[in-house]
Design a protein around this motif. Structure first.
Motif, mmCIF file in Angstrom:
data_model
loop_
_atom_site.group_PDB
_atom_site.id
_atom_site.type_symbol
_atom_site.label_atom_id
_atom_site.label_comp_id
_atom_site.label_asym_id
_atom_site.label_seq_id
_atom_site.Cartn_x
_atom_site.Cartn_y
_atom_site.Cartn_z
ATOM 1 N N LEU A 11 0.688 -1.146 0.160
ATOM 2 C CA LEU A 11 0.125 0.086 -0.135
ATOM 3 C C LEU A 11 0.886 1.499 -0.067
ATOM 4 C CD1 LEU A 11 -2.660 -0.956 2.654
ATOM 5 C CD2 LEU A 11 -2.975 -1.029 0.159
ATOM 6 N N LYS A 12 2.044 0.989 0.103
ATOM 7 C CA LYS A 12 3.019 2.431 -0.093
ATOM 8 C C LYS A 12 3.185 2.729 -1.296
ATOM 9 C CE LYS A 12 5.546 0.791 4.270
ATOM 10 N NZ LYS A 12 6.842 0.491 4.832
ATOM 11 N N PRO A 86 -5.367 8.300 -0.013
ATOM 12 C CA PRO A 86 -4.428 8.075 1.038
ATOM 13 C C PRO A 86 -5.022 8.084 2.355
ATOM 14 C CG PRO A 86 -4.728 10.624 0.429
ATOM 15 C CD PRO A 86 -5.611 9.757 -0.441
ATOM 16 N N ALA A 87 -4.315 6.888 3.137
ATOM 17 C CA ALA A 87 -4.675 6.724 4.603
ATOM 18 C C ALA A 87 -4.631 7.767 5.316
ATOM 19 C CB ALA A 87 -4.242 5.312 4.787
ATOM 20 N N LEU A 88 -3.481 8.393 5.308
ATOM 21 C CA LEU A 88 -3.228 9.715 6.116
ATOM 22 C C LEU A 88 -2.794 10.871 5.236
ATOM 23 C CD1 LEU A 88 -1.272 7.917 8.996
ATOM 24 C CD2 LEU A 88 -3.678 8.903 9.167
ATOM 25 N N GLN A 89 -2.966 11.855 5.784
ATOM 26 C CA GLN A 89 -2.163 13.087 5.046
ATOM 27 C C GLN A 89 -0.861 12.802 4.272
ATOM 28 O OE1 GLN A 89 -3.890 15.770 4.513
ATOM 29 N NE2 GLN A 89 -2.204 16.796 3.227
ATOM 30 N N GLU A 112 0.565 6.278 2.265
ATOM 31 C CA GLU A 112 0.071 4.682 2.237
ATOM 32 C C GLU A 112 -1.484 4.891 1.459
ATOM 33 O OE1 GLU A 112 0.090 3.092 6.051
ATOM 34 O OE2 GLU A 112 2.103 2.859 6.131
ATOM 35 N N ALA A 113 -1.861 4.140 0.513
ATOM 36 C CA ALA A 113 -2.930 4.120 0.060
ATOM 37 C C ALA A 113 -3.915 3.294 0.638
ATOM 38 C CB ALA A 113 -2.828 3.663 -1.529
ATOM 39 N N PRO A 305 -3.430 -0.294 6.256
ATOM 40 C CA PRO A 305 -2.433 0.530 6.182
ATOM 41 C C PRO A 305 -1.691 0.551 7.656
ATOM 42 C CG PRO A 305 -4.217 1.533 5.237
ATOM 43 C CD PRO A 305 -4.962 0.313 5.968
ATOM 44 N N PRO A 306 -0.175 0.225 7.403
ATOM 45 C CA PRO A 306 0.404 -0.015 8.757
ATOM 46 C C PRO A 306 0.245 1.421 9.591
ATOM 47 C CG PRO A 306 1.785 -0.901 6.832
ATOM 48 C CD PRO A 306 0.428 -0.204 6.334
#
Length: 443
Positions: A11-12, A86-89, A112-113, A305-306
């Motif tokens: 996911l990166k 994106p999981a986060l900004q 991270e998607a 997402p880690p």
């Protein structure tokens, strides 16, 4: 502008965004041209300032705006084109730190998607709904509590001493020194001892008094008392006790029902039964919701997402640490390292959070402004006298708004799934429901 992929691992994701100096210059010129008609500089007519002078005066500021807009635009275009969320900004930074005007801009973006989330077959989900009917004992217990709140007072036996909880009927005159003060006198006043409705210390000095007694009560008005001339002043009250009455629960009859706005005891019983069954229904819903989440957790699988899992694990560990150390109010303590158990719980929460969010997104579920307002009002009631400040705090705090909106959204998604799932009702006792609820806290 050029976008080059540099990382694609699970996911990166990583990309390099290059904006040429020529492109930047063109955008700066276009922006300067936009507001040139409004610019007025000494020696030039309004709107006729030469571009070189405009650049000298405003170019540096406009360049900063253009750089930000260009990078933001490139990111938006990238996410629209790739479909990534994106999981986060995203982490965005310039790689050419010594940049100067005339250089290309090179930006590195990593994130991270969010994963592809499979859609569960909600019609195949089978759930049990526990149903509890209010029985006569439970209704009687609830009516007894209502009767206590509607208590009346009856005269105690002649010569009985007043005790806390009793009502004393008194005449009194308050004095500062030897002079009565305004608002300090009353006749036939019913005062319940222990109600703390009078000045601190007043009621305590009437415990043990009997009907017919004359008592001198000495108190000191609080510094924050409403009447300015009485603040902090010592006062005496000449009190005559006219009656001492004991509390007695109201009779459970039609008169009690009328006190609560219904016409008869049977109507009150029906109302109480409905309220009890609504409470049972809320508890049963919590049990069924946990069962639903367990089913989703067991049957749905996708990459997480880690960064989200790690952030959630740290929050769980931190919260549980503070629960175990209530004496520590702040966050000035050693780093709290999440355990494997914290990581496991975080994985479940992140998975279910992403799954419910995706179900809600596809079903076009949202939280309305009215629902948010009602939720904020409910929380504001927990701060009597400070409701307006709480509203202002929420209005200006995006994180607080999300904290209130998230559970509302989750419950709407859960209700949506309940409508599609196969639900079988099972009638159980109140004790069985309580055991099921207790089990939720143990897990």
């Amino acid at each position: 502008m050029q976008v080059t992929e540099t990382l694609n691992d699970g996911l990166k994701r990583g990309y390099t965004i290059t904006v040429t100096a020529a492109e930047l210059d063109e955008k700066v010129n276009a922006k300067l041209e936009e507001f040139r008609p409004q610019v007025e500089i000494k020696g030039f007519r309004k709107g006729k300032v030469p571009m070189p002078l405009l650049k000298k005066q405003f170019g540096q500021r406009v360049m900063g705006e253009v750089m930000q807009e260009t990078i933001d635009g490139a990111m938006s275009a990238h996410f629209e084109q790739t479909g990534d969320r994106p999981a986060l900004q995203p982490d965005v930074k310039m790689t050419n730190e010594g940049w100067k005007e005339g250089d290309d801009i090179v930006v590195e973006m990593t994130y991270e998607a969010l994963p592809e989330i499979p859609e569960p077959d909600m019609k195949a989900i089978k759930l049990e709904k526990l149903v509890v009917k209010a029985d006569e004992d439970e209704i009687g217990e609830a009516l007894g509590k209502l009767a206590e709140t509607a208590q009346v007072f009856e005269d105690r036996r002649k010569g009985s001493k007043a005790k806390e909880g009793d009502q004393v009927v008194i005449d009194f005159v308050g004095k500062l020194g030897d002079e009565p003060f305004e608002g300090g006198a009353a006749e036939g006043y019913p005062l319940v001892l222990g109600s703390q409705s009078f000045i601190p210390g007043f009621e305590d000095q009437l415990v043990g008094a009997k009907a017919g007694d004359e008592v001198t009560v000495t108190v000191t008005f609080p510094e924050n008392y409403g009447a300015e001339k009485l603040k902090g002043q010592e006062a005496t009250f000449d009190v005559t006790v006219k009656a001492v009455k004991a509390p007695k629960a109201a009779e459970i009859d039609d008169e009690l029902a009328k006190q609560f706005g219904v016409e008869s005891l049977d109507a009150l019983k029906s109302q109480v039964a409905e309220r009890l069954e609504a409470e049972f229904g809320g508890a049963a819903r919590a049990v069924m919701k946990r069962a639903l989440l367990d089913v989703l957790d067991e049957t749905i699988s996708f990459d997480l997402p880690p960064s989200l899992v790690e952030a959630e694990a740290k929050q769980i560990a931190h919260q549980l640490w503070h629960e175990d150390h209530p004496e520590v109010q702040g966050h000035d303590h050693a780093e709290i390292v999440p355990t494997d158990e914290h990581q496991k719980l975080a994985g479940r929460r992140v998975k279910l959070g992403l799954l419910l969010a995706e179900i809600g997104r596809k079903a076009e579920i949202s939280v309305s402004d009215n629902e948010m307002t009602q939720a904020v009002m409910a929380q504001a009631r927990q701060f009597p006298g400070q409701e307006r400040q709480f509203f202002e705090f929420v209005r200006e705090n995006q994180a607080m708004q999300q904290q209130i909106r998230a559970p509302l959204f989750e419950d709407k998604v859960v209700d949506y799934i309940f409508e599609l799932a196969e639900i079988v009702e099972t009638e159980v006792s109140k004790a069985d429901l309580e055991k099921a609820v207790e089990k939720l806290d143990e897990e």
